[in-house]
Design an enzyme around this catalytic site. Structure first.
Site, mmCIF file in Angstrom:
data_model
loop_
_atom_site.group_PDB
_atom_site.id
_atom_site.type_symbol
_atom_site.label_atom_id
_atom_site.label_comp_id
_atom_site.label_asym_id
_atom_site.label_seq_id
_atom_site.Cartn_x
_atom_site.Cartn_y
_atom_site.Cartn_z
ATOM 1 N N LYS A 12 1.016 -1.246 0.258
ATOM 2 C CA LYS A 12 -0.029 0.185 -0.167
ATOM 3 C C LYS A 12 0.834 1.053 -0.038
ATOM 4 C CE LYS A 12 -4.200 -2.107 2.137
ATOM 5 N NZ LYS A 12 -3.754 -3.349 2.102
ATOM 6 N N ASP B 82 -1.757 -2.075 -3.954
ATOM 7 C CA ASP B 82 -3.204 -2.345 -3.516
ATOM 8 C C ASP B 82 -3.917 -0.902 -4.030
ATOM 9 O OD1 ASP B 82 -2.852 -4.682 -2.779
ATOM 10 O OD2 ASP B 82 -3.156 -4.140 -0.493
ATOM 11 N N MET B 83 -5.108 -0.630 -4.019
ATOM 12 C CA MET B 83 -5.607 0.634 -4.290
ATOM 13 C C MET B 83 -6.365 0.948 -3.056
ATOM 14 S SD MET B 83 -5.954 3.118 -6.074
ATOM 15 C CE MET B 83 -5.477 2.979 -7.782
ATOM 16 N N GLN C 38 -10.989 -0.287 -8.963
ATOM 17 C CA GLN C 38 -12.064 -0.732 -8.249
ATOM 18 C C GLN C 38 -13.215 -0.223 -8.852
ATOM 19 O OE1 GLN C 38 -10.473 2.523 -5.711
ATOM 20 N NE2 GLN C 38 -10.214 1.180 -3.822
ATOM 21 N N ARG D 56 -5.375 -6.181 -10.768
ATOM 22 C CA ARG D 56 -6.455 -6.934 -9.824
ATOM 23 C C ARG D 56 -7.609 -5.947 -9.695
ATOM 24 N NH1 ARG D 56 -4.973 -6.016 -4.037
ATOM 25 N NH2 ARG D 56 -3.343 -7.872 -4.399
ATOM 26 N N LYS E 180 -14.148 -4.607 -6.137
ATOM 27 C CA LYS E 180 -15.331 -3.808 -6.121
ATOM 28 C C LYS E 180 -14.829 -2.491 -5.313
ATOM 29 C CE LYS E 180 -19.001 -7.379 -5.876
ATOM 30 N NZ LYS E 180 -20.244 -8.018 -5.160
ATOM 31 N N GLY E 181 -13.888 -2.613 -4.419
ATOM 32 C CA GLY E 181 -13.724 -1.446 -3.602
ATOM 33 C C GLY E 181 -14.371 -1.599 -2.038
ATOM 34 N N THR F 33 -12.647 -11.386 -5.996
ATOM 35 C CA THR F 33 -14.162 -11.277 -5.599
ATOM 36 C C THR F 33 -14.357 -12.552 -4.813
ATOM 37 O OG1 THR F 33 -16.480 -10.944 -6.389
ATOM 38 C CG2 THR F 33 -15.127 -12.096 -7.808
ATOM 39 N N HIS F 34 -15.398 -12.787 -3.939
ATOM 40 C CA HIS F 34 -15.933 -13.754 -3.536
ATOM 41 C C HIS F 34 -17.383 -13.807 -3.965
ATOM 42 C CE1 HIS F 34 -13.084 -11.712 -0.601
ATOM 43 N NE2 HIS F 34 -12.448 -12.748 -0.641
ATOM 44 N N ARG G 95 -10.083 -0.904 10.220
ATOM 45 C CA ARG G 95 -10.703 -1.512 8.987
ATOM 46 C C ARG G 95 -12.318 -1.509 9.339
ATOM 47 N NH1 ARG G 95 -7.516 -2.516 4.568
ATOM 48 N NH2 ARG G 95 -9.489 -2.366 3.359
HETATM 49 P P1 FDA Z 1 -19.373 -8.904 -1.790
HETATM 50 O O1 FDA Z 1 -18.897 -7.863 -0.952
HETATM 51 O O2 FDA Z 1 -20.674 -8.926 -2.213
HETATM 52 O O3 FDA Z 1 -19.040 -10.084 -0.618
HETATM 53 C C1 FDA Z 1 -19.467 -11.370 -1.372
HETATM 54 C C2 FDA Z 1 -19.565 -12.297 -0.095
HETATM 55 O O4 FDA Z 1 -18.031 -12.382 0.270
HETATM 56 C C3 FDA Z 1 -20.200 -11.544 1.225
HETATM 57 O O5 FDA Z 1 -21.319 -11.961 1.257
HETATM 58 C C4 FDA Z 1 -19.398 -12.279 2.339
HETATM 59 O O6 FDA Z 1 -19.664 -13.644 2.657
HETATM 60 C C5 FDA Z 1 -17.876 -12.530 1.516
HETATM 61 N N1 FDA Z 1 -16.932 -11.609 2.158
HETATM 62 C C6 FDA Z 1 -16.661 -10.524 1.207
HETATM 63 N N2 FDA Z 1 -15.610 -9.864 1.700
HETATM 64 C C7 FDA Z 1 -15.246 -10.192 2.939
HETATM 65 C C8 FDA Z 1 -14.420 -10.002 4.063
HETATM 66 N N3 FDA Z 1 -13.739 -8.916 4.014
HETATM 67 N N4 FDA Z 1 -14.468 -10.888 5.290
HETATM 68 C C9 FDA Z 1 -15.547 -11.941 5.205
HETATM 69 N N5 FDA Z 1 -16.214 -12.128 4.428
HETATM 70 C C10 FDA Z 1 -16.216 -11.519 3.051
HETATM 71 N N6 FDA Z 1 -10.350 -3.373 -2.086
HETATM 72 C C11 FDA Z 1 -9.786 -2.126 -2.197
HETATM 73 O O7 FDA Z 1 -10.467 -1.152 -2.200
HETATM 74 N N7 FDA Z 1 -8.352 -2.217 -2.711
HETATM 75 C C12 FDA Z 1 -7.695 -3.277 -2.783
HETATM 76 O O8 FDA Z 1 -6.533 -2.975 -3.145
HETATM 77 C C13 FDA Z 1 -8.273 -4.630 -2.459
HETATM 78 N N8 FDA Z 1 -7.719 -5.824 -2.456
HETATM 79 C C14 FDA Z 1 -8.181 -6.926 -2.672
HETATM 80 C C15 FDA Z 1 -7.598 -8.070 -2.641
HETATM 81 C C16 FDA Z 1 -8.440 -9.288 -2.758
HETATM 82 C C17 FDA Z 1 -7.613 -10.586 -3.237
HETATM 83 C C18 FDA Z 1 -9.549 -9.132 -2.648
HETATM 84 C C19 FDA Z 1 -10.427 -10.509 -2.660
HETATM 85 C C20 FDA Z 1 -10.354 -8.283 -2.306
HETATM 86 C C21 FDA Z 1 -9.670 -6.827 -2.445
HETATM 87 N N9 FDA Z 1 -10.369 -5.848 -2.073
HETATM 88 C C22 FDA Z 1 -9.809 -4.616 -2.276
HETATM 89 C C23 FDA Z 1 -11.503 -5.641 -1.478
HETATM 90 C C24 FDA Z 1 -12.853 -5.692 -2.299
HETATM 91 O O9 FDA Z 1 -12.621 -4.221 -2.862
HETATM 92 C C25 FDA Z 1 -13.987 -6.014 -1.847
HETATM 93 O O10 FDA Z 1 -14.534 -5.070 -0.834
HETATM 94 C C26 FDA Z 1 -14.340 -7.391 -1.141
HETATM 95 O O11 FDA Z 1 -13.733 -8.350 -1.949
HETATM 96 C C27 FDA Z 1 -15.772 -7.491 -1.027
HETATM 97 O O12 FDA Z 1 -16.394 -7.688 -2.369
HETATM 98 P P2 FDA Z 1 -16.883 -9.188 -3.005
HETATM 99 O O13 FDA Z 1 -16.453 -8.801 -4.476
HETATM 100 O O14 FDA Z 1 -16.008 -10.218 -2.403
HETATM 101 O O15 FDA Z 1 -18.186 -9.242 -3.010
#
Ligand code: FDA
Length: 297
Positions: free
Chosen positions: A91, A125-126, A154, A175, A178-179, A217-218, A280
């Site tokens: 970061k 990272d962003m 993002q 990468r 969503k953000g 994403t998850h 966070r």
């Molecule tokens: P969504 O928010 O819809 O989540 C889907 C499901 O995943 C949720 O219902 C929950 O069950 C599970 N989940 C998601 N996040 C979770 C968490 N933190 N803890 C527990 N369960 C969780 N953002 C950013 O702004 N800058 C960055 O550099 C990064 N880098 C990054 C790296 C990686 C490898 C990942 C997977 C994510 C990031 N993010 C990030 C975070 C990203 O922007 C986002 O906020 C989260 O991944 C949640 O979004 P989803 O796409 O998972 O969908």
């Protein structure tokens, strides 16, 4: 973000540290490089790639940044020595972006250079929107000397489509996420349906332009969209990877891996884990809701 999320996030700092530690254990790979590398080795053995993040951002002096650099340099050496499959994620605020952008660039350059010598890769990272322009500028500057550096974009930011258009000439290694920060509506989409559609549109654009994309994403819907786009474009597994956070949606991550796609796990670790976790959660109470659900699932 619901009232319940806010309440959970507000009360978490009152929970005794050992209990927070037990919960955090699932998402954070310990305090030391050695602990983190053991987690990496375990994931590698199960077919996953890794990326390591030393917790700690928004530092107050460049001395702290230099310590962070030393930590990352040590991680790079240990990755090479132990022959594990892991990159690093950094970061820029941890490298002093808000204190001295020139010094930050030089520190990032030092890391990317060492990573290049060791055949490794650095992902930037962003962070929140106050960092976006400077982060993309530093990314571009680094790319004039190195190819082993990538950046994050993002999908919730209204500007991202323009940002990726202006970087097209570099074919960045991205990468896409969503953000995670809470941003004003004027600059970010609020409606999750719109964020999701923007995510899919961005992903298709990046892949069509020949960028390697870490699909972070998850969300099963986004995973499905990604699979659809990959299939339509006829892309080989070497053109992209999925990325997930340590401890999150492990069943889905296993399903994706079993389908023959590469998956990289983002592994945060470090002594700052407690301050980092609480900060966070305060910044984005939605995360508290996820954690709470995970505990009681
Ligand atoms: P969504 O928010 O819809 O989540 C889907 C499901 O995943 C949720 O219902 C929950 O069950 C599970 N989940 C998601 N996040 C979770 C968490 N933190 N803890 C527990 N369960 C969780 N953002 C950013 O702004 N800058 C960055 O550099 C990064 N880098 C990054 C790296 C990686 C490898 C990942 C997977 C994510 C990031 N993010 C990030 C975070 C990203 O922007 C986002 O906020 C989260 O991944 C949640 O979004 P989803 O796409 O998972 O969908």
């Amino acid at each position: 973000m619901t009232l319940v999320d806010r309440v959970i996030a507000g009360t978490l700092p009152l929970v005794p540290k050992p209990i927070v530690r037990r919960v955090a254990n699932r998402y954070i790979a310990g305090e030391t490089t050695d602990e983190a590398l053991q987690v990496v080795a375990g994931l590698n053995a199960r077919g996953f790639r890794a990326t390591l993040d030393i917790l700690g951002e928004h530092i107050h002096s460049l001395d702290q940044s230099r310590r962070a650099i030393d930590g990352y340099l040590n991680v790079l050496e240990e990755i090479a020595r132990r022959k594990v499959n892991s990159t690093i994620s950094i970061k820029l605020t941890q490298l002093g972006l808000k204190l001295d952008a020139g010094a930050c660039l030089e520190m990032a350059r030092q890391l990317v250079r060492r990573a290049s010598e060791l055949n490794n890769f650095v992902r930037i990272d962003m962070e929140d929107s106050s960092c976006t322009t400077d982060t993309l500028r530093i990314y571009r500057q680094l790319r004039s000397d190195f190819s082993n550096v990538g950046v994050v974009v993002q999908a919730y930011l209204r500007r991202t489509m323009d940002d990726v258009s202006s970087l097209e000439d570099l074919k960045p290694n991205y990468r896409l996420c969503k953000g995670v920060y809470v941003e004003p509506r004027a600059i970010s989409y609020r409606d999750m349906r719109v964020i999701n559609r923007n995510y899919a549109m961005l992903l298709e654009k990046l892949l069509r332009n020949g960028s390697y994309v870490g699909i972070a994403t998850h969300d099963e819907l986004m995973v499905w969209e990604a699979m659809r786009i990959i299939r339509e474009l006829g892309l080989p597994a070497s053109a992209y990877e999925f990325q997930m956070l340590l401890g999150v949606e492990e069943e889905l991550r296993d399903i994706i891996r079993a389908g023959g796609h590469n998956v990289r796990i983002y592994i945060p670790f470090g002594r700052d884990w407690y301050a980092y976790s609480v900060r966070r959660l305060r910044e984005n109470p939605r995360l508290a809701g996820y954690v709470f659900k995970a505990i009681f699932k």
